[in-house]
Enzyme design. Structure first.
Site, PDB file in Angstrom:
ATOM      1  N   GLY A  69       0.817  -1.210   0.000  1.00  0.00           N
ATOM      2  CA  GLY A  69       0.000   0.000   0.000  1.00  0.00           C
ATOM      3  C   GLY A  69       0.851   1.259   0.000  1.00  0.00           C
ATOM      4  N   THR A  70       1.940   1.229   0.721  1.00  0.00           N
ATOM      5  CA  THR A  70       2.838   2.388   0.780  1.00  0.00           C
ATOM      6  C   THR A  70       3.343   2.720  -0.622  1.00  0.00           C
ATOM      7  OG1 THR A  70       3.500   1.783   3.015  1.00  0.00           O
ATOM      8  CG2 THR A  70       4.989   3.245   1.810  1.00  0.00           C
ATOM      9  N   ASN A 150      -7.110   4.575   9.670  1.00  0.00           N
ATOM     10  CA  ASN A 150      -6.572   3.335  10.225  1.00  0.00           C
ATOM     11  C   ASN A 150      -6.724   3.227  11.736  1.00  0.00           C
ATOM     12  OD1 ASN A 150      -4.616   5.465   9.360  1.00  0.00           O
ATOM     13  ND2 ASN A 150      -3.274   4.427  10.808  1.00  0.00           N
ATOM     14  N   GLN A 178      -7.612   1.055   4.350  1.00  0.00           N
ATOM     15  CA  GLN A 178      -8.402   0.543   5.481  1.00  0.00           C
ATOM     16  C   GLN A 178      -9.887   0.450   5.145  1.00  0.00           C
ATOM     17  OE1 GLN A 178      -7.331  -0.859   8.116  1.00  0.00           O
ATOM     18  NE2 GLN A 178      -5.228  -0.133   8.384  1.00  0.00           N
ATOM     19  N   SER A 198      -4.121  -2.331  -0.205  1.00  0.00           N
ATOM     20  CA  SER A 198      -3.070  -3.204   0.328  1.00  0.00           C
ATOM     21  C   SER A 198      -3.675  -4.561   0.671  1.00  0.00           C
ATOM     22  CB  SER A 198      -2.468  -2.572   1.585  1.00  0.00           C
ATOM     23  OG  SER A 198      -1.552  -3.463   2.165  1.00  0.00           O
ATOM     24  N   HIS A 200      -2.613  -7.084   2.627  1.00  0.00           N
ATOM     25  CA  HIS A 200      -2.536  -7.710   3.954  1.00  0.00           C
ATOM     26  C   HIS A 200      -3.568  -7.184   4.932  1.00  0.00           C
ATOM     27  CE1 HIS A 200      -0.152  -4.797   6.548  1.00  0.00           C
ATOM     28  NE2 HIS A 200       0.113  -4.283   5.365  1.00  0.00           N
ATOM     29  N   CYS A 325       1.007   3.065  14.667  1.00  0.00           N
ATOM     30  CA  CYS A 325       2.231   3.747  14.237  1.00  0.00           C
ATOM     31  C   CYS A 325       2.878   4.495  15.391  1.00  0.00           C
ATOM     32  CB  CYS A 325       1.925   4.760  13.159  1.00  0.00           C
ATOM     33  SG  CYS A 325       0.778   4.190  11.962  1.00  0.00           S
TER      34      CYS A 325
HETATM   35  N1  PLP Z   1      -2.250   3.534   4.596  1.00  0.00           N
HETATM   36  C1  PLP Z   1      -3.003   3.136   5.613  1.00  0.00           C
HETATM   37  C2  PLP Z   1      -4.251   3.887   5.944  1.00  0.00           C
HETATM   38  C3  PLP Z   1      -2.617   2.036   6.374  1.00  0.00           C
HETATM   39  O1  PLP Z   1      -3.357   1.655   7.420  1.00  0.00           O
HETATM   40  C4  PLP Z   1      -1.432   1.350   6.031  1.00  0.00           C
HETATM   41  C5  PLP Z   1      -0.955   0.219   6.859  1.00  0.00           C
HETATM   42  O2  PLP Z   1      -1.058   0.238   8.063  1.00  0.00           O
HETATM   43  C6  PLP Z   1      -0.699   1.794   4.933  1.00  0.00           C
HETATM   44  C7  PLP Z   1      -1.135   2.894   4.246  1.00  0.00           C
HETATM   45  C8  PLP Z   1       0.554   1.084   4.500  1.00  0.00           C
HETATM   46  O3  PLP Z   1       0.231  -0.104   3.791  1.00  0.00           O
HETATM   47  P1  PLP Z   1       1.336  -1.241   3.587  1.00  0.00           P
HETATM   48  O4  PLP Z   1       1.592  -1.830   4.934  1.00  0.00           O
HETATM   49  O5  PLP Z   1       0.733  -2.221   2.631  1.00  0.00           O
HETATM   50  O6  PLP Z   1       2.518  -0.573   3.009  1.00  0.00           O
END
Ligand code: PLP
Length: 378
Positions: A69-70, A150, A178, A198, A200, A325
């Site tokens: 996702g990042t 999230n 999310q 994402s 996972h 986080c």
């Molecule tokens: N954006 C949100 C809102 C998330 O909750 C997360 C993961 O916690 C991410 C981005 C990052 O996704 P990934 O872990 O697949 O890089």
């Protein structure tokens, strides 16, 4: 152990593992290879693309597989920034974004882009009037607003974000990481231009994601090379993970079509009721009406999450402080600060997030474990 931290990650669904396994063992060829084995694998990747597209109401050609996702967020934001240019343009985002949006935009401001963050109300929803005030139709620009948060699970007013942005001639990206798989997210109904997913977060493995890029919207690739993913994200495809991601998407689509994950929402509501019936001075955070059905975000007066979490862990319950986080950091979460919470309320919050594997017995036990831990800490 009771796992109630599904917004951090989810367990890989057994059917997803089963779908993936042949792509490690028998079907390990390169999908770009011209011989039959390669073609069969290419077709498995395309089936997964259809499954992901179906989950969000997209065309298959609008789905680009990514590594997470990042990466999807970075791909969309960096392309948008390159296309609007740093001179006389503007970027708007919300104060409650994940760091996977905030950090890339900070890097843009460091090289001269103008960017502003829009606040939320006490329910954790974007202040839509502030977006209208700050958007500037005299400049090219883009808005990036997450579909669901999230920490709080609060769902953002994406239709309004799109309407205001489109009226100003701006492009819209949403981090829907999310939201997808948890609530209906339909790009055929809400006209976002870019949408990040994402795997996972909904029972696919970690390390696979997708970016939706609406047909006709300009895009500059971040990763160039062999031209895979129609040149939009080069690199030999992670076939087993893509296949698993597709399978997870189809499982989520069936669950959403069946009853919109009513079972998960019912368990979450039951859990919240058990907490409020057994513990005094607790506060449920975030909009009651606009939130994903799997999250309970609760503050316990007089108890810090730092004091609670080790007790919960040793009693067999895995969940997060208000923000995964921020765990381990001595600052209150930016999301809770945006909702106007005192540091005390922010530090005393837990995020409990369920999945389709959560059972009633687990919920009952978890509510008891939390009650006992709160009593001990108080
Ligand atoms: N954006 C949100 C809102 C998330 O909750 C997360 C993961 O916690 C991410 C981005 C990052 O996704 P990934 O872990 O697949 O890089």
């Amino acid at each position: 152990m009771i796992y109630l931290d599904s917004n951090a990650t989810t367990q890989v669904h057994p059917e997803v593992i089963e779908a993936m396994l042949p792509y490690f063992t028998e079907h390990w060829h390169n999908p770009s290879s011209g011989y039959e084995a390669g073609k069969a694998i290419k077709s498995a990747v395309e089936t997964a693309r259809e499954q992901v597209a179906e989950l969000i109401g997209a065309k298959t050609s609008e789905i680009v597989f990514t590594g997470c996702g990042t990466e999807s967020n970075n791909m969309a934001l960096k392309s948008l920034a390159r296309l609007v240019g740093r001179k006389n343009s503007k970027i708007l985002t919300s104060v409650i974004e994940h760091s996977a949006v905030l950090r890339p935009i900070e890097a843009m401001t460091a090289v001269g882009f103008e960017a502003e963050r829009i606040g939320t109300d006490e329910d954790g929803r974007l202040c839509i009037d502030e977006l209208s005030e700050k958007i500037d139709s005299s400049k090219p620009g883009f808005a990036s607003v997450m579909w669901a948060n999230n920490e709080s699970g609060v769902i953002q007013p994406m239709a309004q974000v799109c309407e205001i942005s489109k009226n100003a001639g701006w492009t819209v990206h949403t981090d829907a990481i999310q939201a997808v798989g948890k609530i209906p997210v339909r790009v055929d109904k809400i006209p976002v231009d870019f949408l990040s997913i994402s795997g996972h977060k909904f029972h696919a493995p970690k390390g696979v994601g997708a970016l939706f890029i609406r047909e006709g919207v300009n895009f500059e690739p971040m990763i160039r090379g062999g031209g895979q993913e129609s040149g939009r994200r080069s690199g030999t495809e992670n076939v087993p993970y893509i296949v698993g991601f597709g399978k997870a998407a189809s499982i989520m689509k069936s669950a959403l079509d069946r009853d919109n994950h009513a079972g998960i929402t019912g368990l979450r509501d039951d859990f919240e009721k058990q907490l409020s019936d057994s513990i005094d001075n607790i506060y449920f955070n975030g909009s009651r009406e606009h939130r994903t059905g799997n999250v309970a975000h609760v503050s316990f007066e007089g108890c810090t999450a730092d004091a609670l979490l080790p007790l919960l862990d040793s009693a067999g319950l895995q969940c997060s402080a208000g923000s995964a986080c921020m765990t381990g950091k001595s600052q209150p979460s930016h999301v809770q600060k945006a909702m106007g919470f005192s540091d005390e309320r922010a530090f005393s919050s837990l995020r409990i997030s369920l999945s389709m594997f959560t059972t009633k017995a687990e919920i009952d036990q978890a509510a008891g474990i939390i009650r006992d831990a709160v009593r001990t800490v108080r």
